[in-house]
Scaffold this motif. Structure first.
Motif, short mmCIF file in Angstrom:
data_model
loop_
_atom_site.label_atom_id
_atom_site.label_comp_id
_atom_site.label_asym_id
_atom_site.label_seq_id
_atom_site.Cartn_x
_atom_site.Cartn_y
_atom_site.Cartn_z
N GLU A 46 3.07 1.09 -24.36
CA GLU A 46 1.77 1.76 -24.33
C GLU A 46 0.62 0.79 -24.62
O GLU A 46 -0.49 0.96 -24.11
CB GLU A 46 1.79 2.95 -25.28
CG GLU A 46 2.80 4.00 -24.78
CD GLU A 46 2.82 5.29 -25.56
OE1 GLU A 46 2.19 5.36 -26.64
OE2 GLU A 46 3.48 6.25 -25.08
N PHE A 47 0.89 -0.25 -25.39
CA PHE A 47 -0.13 -1.29 -25.60
C PHE A 47 -0.40 -2.03 -24.29
O PHE A 47 -1.55 -2.21 -23.89
CB PHE A 47 0.35 -2.27 -26.68
CG PHE A 47 -0.52 -3.50 -26.81
CD1 PHE A 47 -1.72 -3.45 -27.48
CD2 PHE A 47 -0.13 -4.70 -26.22
CE1 PHE A 47 -2.54 -4.58 -27.58
CE2 PHE A 47 -0.93 -5.83 -26.30
CZ PHE A 47 -2.13 -5.77 -27.00
N ASP A 91 5.71 1.57 -28.46
CA ASP A 91 4.44 0.94 -28.87
C ASP A 91 4.08 -0.21 -27.94
O ASP A 91 2.91 -0.38 -27.57
CB ASP A 91 4.54 0.43 -30.31
CG ASP A 91 4.65 1.56 -31.33
OD1 ASP A 91 4.32 2.71 -30.98
OD2 ASP A 91 5.08 1.28 -32.47
N ARG A 92 5.09 -1.00 -27.56
CA ARG A 92 4.82 -2.17 -26.72
C ARG A 92 4.43 -1.74 -25.31
O ARG A 92 3.48 -2.28 -24.73
CB ARG A 92 6.08 -3.05 -26.67
CG ARG A 92 5.80 -4.44 -26.13
CD ARG A 92 4.89 -5.20 -27.07
NE ARG A 92 4.46 -6.46 -26.47
CZ ARG A 92 3.24 -6.96 -26.61
NH1 ARG A 92 2.34 -6.29 -27.30
NH2 ARG A 92 2.93 -8.11 -26.07
N LYS A 117 -3.82 -1.99 -21.63
CA LYS A 117 -4.53 -3.18 -21.14
C LYS A 117 -4.61 -3.15 -19.61
O LYS A 117 -5.66 -3.44 -19.02
CB LYS A 117 -3.82 -4.45 -21.60
CG LYS A 117 -3.87 -4.69 -23.10
CD LYS A 117 -5.28 -4.94 -23.57
CE LYS A 117 -5.34 -5.26 -25.04
NZ LYS A 117 -6.74 -5.43 -25.52
#
Length: 460
Positions: free
Chosen positions: A191-192, A188-189, A196
């Motif tokens: 891909e976040f 999750d981190r 950006k």
């Protein structure tokens, strides 16, 4: 070799247990692992590879060419008749697999298999990583794209023509593996943060994609008189002051070089060099692109290249023939080849105006139509045809004004292009840094200053 530690990790809230992942001895682990993580061999993270042969009339085949190694995605599976199936087409795929090229792994032909391509068959040139239940498929994909894995596996390459690694190399390689919960948090981190960065990347790529279009538009306005329309109005100069002339009007003299036997090495001090066609590119003379004349007696000052010369490439590929350059600096004793012409421009005509015209679409179209030769290979343009090129010509004063405007506008465009290229390079480094931190357990919830998408985007 030290024996594996027993019960080194209490795997809570996950499917990760010591009996499911064979531990890597401490001395073979890549770095100290965070609490709750294990070091596992590749073959304890994924299932055994499966074989599947094509059936029916056609099948979709994923070979190395089907992978875009910049995006690390499969972009063009090949629809192939089963009767023409390559012998290597036998790797079965599943949704959630990661394919990793065993051939030249440094090229990073790695891709994630989504549902829409899971029915394809892959080449045996790929290793198929099908994650076990205790391995998050996206975690495995990001791990396989990291520098730790790619650079680490590169060390096992063997062979000269197509250096490759073996399946044993990847199966025995030590991988860091946290619990399933931690794997998902890391995914999750990553891909976040990547989303950006990709926003900034898209803007930088748009700048690069539009560079040639914007430059062509600026040059079109320059050589149709639009850039200096206001100047003519302010100075009371009529639009019909522009005349279309051919190069026979603007060129005072043409000097050609000789076809000489040369050694394929740059000239040393006091040796005579002859320029290659690759030495002449638009706006830049590369004196390093030269080779050594075998017979120094051919030296002739009349064909020696010197500062201020206007050079024209009369032979090259269709994309490059007609390149022009004004020599600004030269440190070697170089002479013209038979493929490079020196043009002496009349004194009342700006050399740089002619140079800029040689970058325009109108010029390129004429060069293409006047060149002769093999369509797929080298093309040539004769001196007779060179003199037929037509150019829109204003007064000398307006030529100088157009040059000043183009100097300014094209310099700004070049700066924007270079800034975009720098941003793309920074984004690539940032992504590598994110992955490196992720698989060390160091990727927190904040974005470090050196991994700041907003700062990167502001540079464009």
């Amino acid at each position: 070799m030290a024996r594996p530690r027993k019960n080194a990790v209490k795997a809570q809230n996950s499917l990760l247990t010591p009996d499911k992942v064979a531990e890597v001895p401490v001395e073979e682990q890549p770095y100290p692992l965070p609490e709750g993580w294990k070091g596992g061999r590749g073959n304890s993270l994924w299932k055994s590879q499966e074989t599947e042969k094509p059936t029916g009339n056609f099948f979709y085949y994923i070979d190395i060419d089907a992978v875009d190694n910049k995006q690390q995605k499969v972009i063009s599976p090949k629809q192939t008749p089963v009767s023409q199936a390559p012998s290597r087409a036998s790797r079965k795929l599943h949704e959630g697999d990661t394919i990793f090229s065993l051939v030249r792994p440094y090229l990073r032909n790695i891709a994630y298999i989504d549902e829409d391509i899971s029915n394809c068959i892959a080449s045996t040139g790929f290793y198929i990583c099908s994650p076990l239940k205790n391995v998050n498929s996206r975690f495995l994909y990001w791990l396989m794209t990291s520098d730790y894995v790619v650079l680490g596996l590169n060390k096992f390459m063997k062979g000269d023509n197509s250096p490759s690694i073996r399946k044993n190399d990847i199966e025995n390689f030590p991988f860091p593996l946290p619990t399933l919960d931690e794997q998902q948090r890391i995914v999750d981190r990553i891909e976040f943060l990547f989303a950006k960065l990709d926003e900034a990347k898209a803007k930088a790529e748009a700048v690069l994609d539009g560079f040639e279009i914007r430059k062509a538009a600026i040059l079109h306005k320059a050589f149709t008189g639009e850039l200096t329309a206001k100047w003519r109005e302010e100075n009371g100069i009529e639009n019909d002051s522009w005349k279309e002339k051919d190069f026979a009007y603007i060129i005072r003299n043409i000097k050609a070089g000789k076809n000489l036997r040369c050694e394929e090495r740059p000239p040393q001090e006091n040796e005579i060099g002859i320029v290659k066609v690759s030495a002449v590119t638009w706006g830049f003379f590369n004196e390093l692109e030269s080779k050594t004349c075998i017979d120094p007696s051919v030296y002739n000052k009349n064909i020696q290249i010197k500062k201020g010369d206007f050079l024209f490439s009369r032979a090259n590929t269709i994309q490059l023939i007609g390149n022009c350059v004004i020599v600004e600096n030269i440190h070697k004793k170089l002479i013209l080849s038979d493929k490079i012409l020196r043009l002496e421009i009349n004194k009342n005509i700006s050399n740089k105006y002619i140079l800029y015209f040689s970058m325009s679409t109108k010029y390129r179209k004429q060069i293409t139509s006047l060149a002769s030769g093999n369509q797929d290979g080298m093309r040539n343009i004769s001196q007779k045809n060179l003199l037929k090129i037509k150019i829109p010509l204003p007064t000398e004063e307006e030529q100088q004004g157009i040059v000043r405007i183009l100097d300014n506008l094209l310099a700004k465009e070049q700066q924007a292009k270079e800034a975009a290229e720098t941003v793309l390079h920074q984004i690539n480094l940032m992504k590598k840094a994110i992955l490196a931190r992720a698989f060390r357990g160091e990727l927190g919830t904040h974005i470090p200053s050196q991994i700041n998408p907003q700062r990167t985007e502001a540079c464009i």
